[in-house]
Design a protein around this motif. Sequence first.
Motif, short mmCIF file in Angstrom:
data_model
loop_
_atom_site.label_atom_id
_atom_site.label_comp_id
_atom_site.label_asym_id
_atom_site.label_seq_id
_atom_site.Cartn_x
_atom_site.Cartn_y
_atom_site.Cartn_z
N ALA A 70 3.81 -4.53 -15.90
CA ALA A 70 5.07 -3.94 -16.37
C ALA A 70 6.26 -4.80 -15.99
N LEU A 71 6.26 -5.34 -14.77
CA LEU A 71 7.36 -6.21 -14.36
C LEU A 71 7.33 -7.54 -15.12
N GLU A 72 6.16 -8.13 -15.26
CA GLU A 72 6.04 -9.39 -16.00
C GLU A 72 6.57 -9.24 -17.43
N ASP A 73 6.19 -8.16 -18.08
CA ASP A 73 6.61 -7.95 -19.47
C ASP A 73 8.13 -7.84 -19.58
N ARG A 74 8.75 -7.17 -18.64
CA ARG A 74 10.20 -6.95 -18.73
C ARG A 74 11.00 -8.16 -18.29
N LEU A 75 10.44 -8.97 -17.43
CA LEU A 75 11.07 -10.25 -17.12
C LEU A 75 10.99 -11.18 -18.33
N ALA A 76 9.84 -11.19 -18.99
CA ALA A 76 9.65 -12.06 -20.15
C ALA A 76 10.54 -11.67 -21.31
N SER A 77 10.77 -10.37 -21.48
CA SER A 77 11.58 -9.89 -22.60
C SER A 77 13.07 -10.02 -22.35
N GLY A 78 13.45 -10.23 -21.09
CA GLY A 78 14.86 -10.30 -20.75
C GLY A 78 15.46 -8.97 -20.36
N GLU A 79 14.65 -7.90 -20.40
CA GLU A 79 15.15 -6.61 -19.93
C GLU A 79 15.54 -6.69 -18.46
N GLU A 80 14.76 -7.45 -17.70
CA GLU A 80 15.06 -7.69 -16.30
C GLU A 80 15.62 -9.10 -16.14
N LEU A 81 16.53 -9.26 -15.18
CA LEU A 81 16.94 -10.60 -14.75
C LEU A 81 16.17 -10.97 -13.49
N GLY A 82 16.28 -10.13 -12.47
CA GLY A 82 15.52 -10.32 -11.25
C GLY A 82 15.21 -8.96 -10.66
N ALA A 83 14.06 -8.84 -9.99
CA ALA A 83 13.67 -7.53 -9.48
C ALA A 83 12.56 -7.67 -8.45
N SER A 84 12.42 -6.60 -7.64
CA SER A 84 11.32 -6.47 -6.69
C SER A 84 10.75 -5.07 -6.80
N ILE A 85 9.44 -4.96 -6.60
CA ILE A 85 8.76 -3.66 -6.54
C ILE A 85 7.84 -3.66 -5.34
N TYR A 86 7.86 -2.57 -4.62
CA TYR A 86 7.00 -2.43 -3.43
C TYR A 86 6.35 -1.06 -3.47
N VAL A 87 5.05 -1.02 -3.28
CA VAL A 87 4.32 0.24 -3.20
C VAL A 87 3.51 0.24 -1.92
N ASP A 88 3.78 1.23 -1.08
CA ASP A 88 3.05 1.41 0.18
C ASP A 88 2.15 2.63 0.04
N VAL A 89 0.88 2.47 0.37
CA VAL A 89 -0.04 3.61 0.40
C VAL A 89 -0.59 3.72 1.81
N ASP A 90 -0.07 4.69 2.54
CA ASP A 90 -0.51 4.95 3.91
C ASP A 90 -0.49 3.70 4.79
N GLY A 91 0.58 2.93 4.63
CA GLY A 91 0.76 1.75 5.47
C GLY A 91 0.24 0.46 4.88
N GLU A 92 -0.46 0.53 3.75
CA GLU A 92 -0.96 -0.66 3.09
C GLU A 92 -0.03 -1.06 1.95
N ALA A 93 0.39 -2.33 1.95
CA ALA A 93 1.25 -2.83 0.87
C ALA A 93 0.38 -3.17 -0.33
N VAL A 94 0.17 -2.19 -1.20
CA VAL A 94 -0.68 -2.43 -2.37
C VAL A 94 0.07 -3.19 -3.46
N VAL A 95 1.40 -3.13 -3.43
CA VAL A 95 2.24 -3.91 -4.34
C VAL A 95 3.41 -4.46 -3.54
N ASP A 96 3.59 -5.75 -3.56
CA ASP A 96 4.74 -6.40 -2.93
C ASP A 96 5.07 -7.61 -3.80
N ILE A 97 5.80 -7.35 -4.90
CA ILE A 97 6.01 -8.38 -5.91
C ILE A 97 7.50 -8.53 -6.24
N TRP A 98 7.83 -9.71 -6.73
CA TRP A 98 9.21 -9.99 -7.13
C TRP A 98 9.18 -11.12 -8.16
N GLY A 99 10.28 -11.22 -8.90
CA GLY A 99 10.35 -12.28 -9.90
C GLY A 99 11.71 -12.35 -10.55
#
Length: 381
Positions: A18-47
């Motif tokens: 979802a982040l890759e698609d929106r960066l490619a389309s120009g909807e996003e300029l720059g962004a980060s997403i983080y998802v923690d599940v009970d202390g585990e960083a299952v998503v720690d991405i930026w672009g």
Amino acid sequence: MDTVSGTCDARFEAVQTALEDRLASGEELGASIYVDVDGEAVVDIWGGFRDVSRSEPWTRDTLTNVWSTTKAVTSLAALVLADWGLLDVHAPVSTYWPEFAANRKECVLVRHVLSHTSGVSGWESPCSLEDIYRTDEAAARLAGQAPWWEPGTASGYHGLNYGHLVGELVRRTTGQSLRSFVATELAGPLGADFQIGARPEDWHRIAELVPPAADPHALDALDPLSPMYKTLTSPLAGPDVVHTEGWRRAEIGAANGHATAAGIARLLSVVSRGGTVDGHHLLSPETIDLIFEEQAFGDDLVIGVPIRWGIGFALPESQTFPYIPQGRRCHWGGWGGSVVCMDLERRMTVSYTMNKMGDGVVGSDRTAAYVAAAYSSADSI
């Protein structure tokens, strides 16, 4: 195509896509997403990029002014004080701040402030940005005002003054400013990259904000005596204010938090994980239960859309935030789209920050897409 850096568990690939698609389309300029599940960083991405000229890549430590996502941390500060026994959310504000009883506000309770139902959603005009930068004076002005509607009967979003109200309660009960309390008692111990305002030595990390298209006549149709008009115009704060020195140096606990997605998730995972993070105990189960005591549910007098408020956070409802499932969950976000969601059933925390602001009153299409992707991924586990 813009690339995404960081790590993403294969089970949560939909979030990265979802982040890759929106960066490619120009909807996003720059962004980060983080998802923690009970202390585990299952998503720690930026672009993407942190500047309009696309010369400075977004990195893991890129800060953004997260607007009202700041309120989530300010609410956490109040709940920690409640857990310590220093603040009773069912007591009158004047118990701790006697001056606040002026002008028929002796019945305004702490929970009314924390649920945006106090009737004091902004400053009486005239009020400038420079006025609210003087934190103590701005709080004193609020203490002297009369409420704009009967406290406790409806919510009216405390857009810029939420941090002044809660911050004064922090100061009266601890002797610390809100900024200091967050730094020393929350962000510091948890190692969270979050601050109210921004230290000059961190300004080089702050992303350039891209405002949404503005309607110059948006306020013309409003009743000048309505809570909506009065809250939004006194003072009137346009998005470009975040680039000014005055804004960055001020303590605006409602709107000038600077953070990474990881920093926000780290702090608010305290709620999702039952009050304790890596040995740091901040909230008891009883205090967390306070969040889910519904205080208001209906069209907000300032935002103008249905919101279901608990104590400190919004609770799930199907109209304004349909992408957040019903259940033991709470959330809030900032102008343009930043968000933090806490799911106590899954012990999951989702955070998103960006620099290209989306349209809309609360959240954006991008916010909805990322949160929905995180939930669809979690549901598949």
